[in-house]
Design a protein around this motif. Structure first.
Motif, PDB file in Angstrom:
ATOM      1  N   ARG B 143       0.828  -1.209   0.000  1.00 29.79           N
ATOM      2  CA  ARG B 143       0.000   0.000   0.000  1.00 29.79           C
ATOM      3  C   ARG B 143       0.866   1.263   0.000  1.00 29.79           C
ATOM      4  O   ARG B 143       0.383   2.343  -0.315  1.00 29.79           O
ATOM      5  CB  ARG B 143      -0.881   0.017   1.249  1.00 29.79           C
ATOM      6  N   SER B 144       2.113   1.108   0.400  1.00 30.90           N
ATOM      7  CA  SER B 144       2.925   2.278   0.744  1.00 30.90           C
ATOM      8  C   SER B 144       3.752   2.863  -0.399  1.00 30.90           C
ATOM      9  O   SER B 144       4.498   3.819  -0.180  1.00 30.90           O
ATOM     10  CB  SER B 144       3.870   1.908   1.885  1.00 30.90           C
ATOM     11  N   ALA B 206      -0.855  -1.073  -4.371  1.00 28.16           N
ATOM     12  CA  ALA B 206      -2.142  -1.730  -4.673  1.00 28.16           C
ATOM     13  C   ALA B 206      -2.857  -2.105  -3.392  1.00 28.16           C
ATOM     14  O   ALA B 206      -2.234  -2.280  -2.333  1.00 28.16           O
ATOM     15  CB  ALA B 206      -1.927  -2.974  -5.535  1.00 28.16           C
ATOM     16  N   ILE B 207      -4.167  -2.257  -3.501  1.00 30.18           N
ATOM     17  CA  ILE B 207      -5.028  -2.726  -2.403  1.00 30.18           C
ATOM     18  C   ILE B 207      -6.251  -3.345  -3.052  1.00 30.18           C
ATOM     19  O   ILE B 207      -6.573  -3.016  -4.201  1.00 30.18           O
ATOM     20  CB  ILE B 207      -5.419  -1.544  -1.470  1.00 30.18           C
ATOM     21  N   ASP B 208      -6.912  -4.234  -2.345  1.00 36.26           N
ATOM     22  CA  ASP B 208      -8.188  -4.717  -2.895  1.00 36.26           C
ATOM     23  C   ASP B 208      -9.322  -3.934  -2.244  1.00 36.26           C
ATOM     24  O   ASP B 208      -9.222  -3.489  -1.101  1.00 36.26           O
ATOM     25  CB  ASP B 208      -8.359  -6.224  -2.726  1.00 36.26           C
ATOM     26  N   ASP B 211     -13.646  -2.397   1.536  1.00 39.16           N
ATOM     27  CA  ASP B 211     -14.392  -1.432   2.360  1.00 39.16           C
ATOM     28  C   ASP B 211     -14.934  -0.256   1.549  1.00 39.16           C
ATOM     29  O   ASP B 211     -15.547   0.652   2.116  1.00 39.16           O
ATOM     30  CB  ASP B 211     -13.497  -0.898   3.482  1.00 39.16           C
ATOM     31  N   HIS B 219      -6.387   4.053   2.460  1.00 32.45           N
ATOM     32  CA  HIS B 219      -5.310   3.257   3.058  1.00 32.45           C
ATOM     33  C   HIS B 219      -4.015   3.408   2.255  1.00 32.45           C
ATOM     34  O   HIS B 219      -2.929   3.483   2.823  1.00 32.45           O
ATOM     35  CB  HIS B 219      -5.701   1.778   3.145  1.00 32.45           C
TER      36      HIS B 219
END
Lengths: 318, 318
Positions: B143-144, B206-208, B211, B219
């Motif tokens: 994510r960073s 990347a993130i899924d 939420d 995030h």
């Protein structure tokens, strides 16, 4: 407080070891598996009201959940590496989570096992722990390796789990010092990790005793295509409760009680001297209780008389 | 039927791959980690009534539980290897377990992910899945990694999860073919594993989207110390429901609805041509929706006008 804040505040304190490339806080943890090893993994779930009394303190739920999961690593002779946690809570009780987390991380640190991730959800109180350990390929202690004439040993003492539950349920009374002993055995059973690792290369089969000696030794026998003969006079029972109950009750707790998280293991005759030497040296606290037989079935004998037990131990859906 | 019989009958059908030295049935599974790789692990819990409607069919609970967990591997760019399952059931309902298990193992097989162990307990219906994947060291999509001026993309379409839930809750009606589409998206979302692996080396973060875009892009921004500017005209929404609701409702579902299990990822300017080429070739279904900014905060704009949203997305304890 929302789940993200809860996680950040408490679980982010988890120690990150060198073998954790990325810890809590991303979609996945990234872990560096030890070179040349196999991974041992096991998942254990504790449900409030089923596996522990409703209202048990958060700190005790934490240690019990991790201890029972680590006990499965111990039973394979694995070294503990990492664990993840799925925590389902009825409400976002911040003090509860704080107490749970502090106790969990302290216990994890004691056993060199790093919390690397998990999930927090809302629902009925449930704790799932998945542990990851390392074993040298082809050395893990399986249930299936027992051979006829192997000697059966158990570590520590049997029946403490059942005795402790009886005390917690106020069905049984012991003196204060024994109460403390039994509470520790229930809230914070010691996973026999060092014992398991010591036994690699020596024991022919192993299991941890969660469902009771009879049920768990039964799993060894089933997996090994064998049976067992156990001399109940040899069963190790703690004096913290043994003299306060009848022999029948004591044997019932030791044989079918469960929740002891000791190891039951088998040793080929030619390796018994090694195990007995460890016992003499104090490196291993274990007791020989019987032997593996070629014929199926587990027979518990007392002075030549075969005893009858509820052979099922504790099974969740019975 | 007791838990052991249930496990034996159903879960023992799990396929054992070459990288599983010992599967279901002992104290631990023994796994052979791929040489020179890091492990990506993630655990996801679904609680009946919280994460899926009470009474949802067993086969759908199974696919949804595994899909949402695999989605976390996808978000790291990891290849799926193994999973474990903690299943808590109110009763030993053999047909239910049979349906659950058949659906679970079929879906697992589709994604080359082997069931290697778990735990079955009695209690309120809860499903925890832990997935294990492999990534080349130092290539995982975190994510960073987002930098100002990176372009923000999302795979597939947004808002399907919220639209599907509205249909399941009978708050919203669509025609039959669209109903089938939305049910698939809810019961059996496709984890974007291939897309995630394709993006390794190209995406910066990347993130899924579990939420909601706003929360999950948030995030990425938090972890990267950045902000984002999103053009809501660019948000990909399915015609299966888009034209049946107002623009406000559509944007609400696409931005805050959650449960889409698409990937949100960022790409440095110099690598955009690569991604756009994949999109043209049909290797990647993705849409550029905005860019990362140096200033914190996420701004959603529509024709130059900044829009207001509930920026929290779905959080379990709010």
């Amino acid at each position: 407080m929302n789940e993200f804040a809860l996680i950040r505040q408490h679980f982010a304190k988890a120690i990150v070891n060198d073998d954790v490339a990325l810890g809590i806080g991303d979609d996945c943890a990234l872990l560096i598996p030890p070179s040349g090893k196999h991974l041992a993994v096991s998942m254990d779930t504790l449900v409030a009201g089923t596996h522990f009394p409703e209202g048990m303190a958060a700190k005790h739920i934490a240690t019990r959940a991790l201890a029972t999961a680590l006990s499965d690593l111990a039973a394979m002779g694995a070294e503990a590496l990492w664990f993840t946690l799925a925590l389902t809570l009825p409400k976002a009780d911040e003090p509860w989570v704080g107490e749970f987390c502090e106790s969990l991380l302290h216990f994890a640190d004691t056993h060199n096992c790093a919390l690397v991730g998990g999930d927090i959800t809302r629902g009925p109180l449930t704790v799932s722990v998945q542990v990851h350990g390392a074993v040298t390929p082809n050395t893990a202690l399986k249930r299936s390796g027992a051979k006829p004439d192997d000697i059966i040993y158990v570590t520590g003492s049997l029946g403490d789990g059942a005795a402790a539950l009886a005390v917690l349920q106020q069905k049984f009374t012991v003196r204060r010092s024994s109460q403390d002993y039994l509470q520790q055995r229930f809230y914070r059973p010691t996973p026999r990790l060092q014992e398991g690792q010591l036994l690699v290369g020596t024991a022919s089969a192993a299991i941890d005793i969660s469902d009771g000696l009879l049920a768990d030794l039964g799993h060894i026998c089933d997996a090994s295509g064998a049976g067992a003969l156990v001399n109940v006079n040899r069963l190790p029972m703690s004096e913290h409760w043994r003299s306060s109950v009848s022999l029948d009750k004591a044997l019932d707790w030791a044989v079918s009680g469960g929740d002891d998280y000791e190891l039951c293991f088998t040793v080929p005759r030619e390796k018994i001297n090694t195990v007995e030497e460890w016992i003499r040296q104090g490196r291993l606290k274990a007791t020989a209780i019987g032997k593996i037989t070629a014929n199926a079935g587990i027979f518990m004998v007392n002075n030549g008389k075969t005893l009858e037990f509820d052979v099922e131990g504790y099974k969740h859906f019975d």
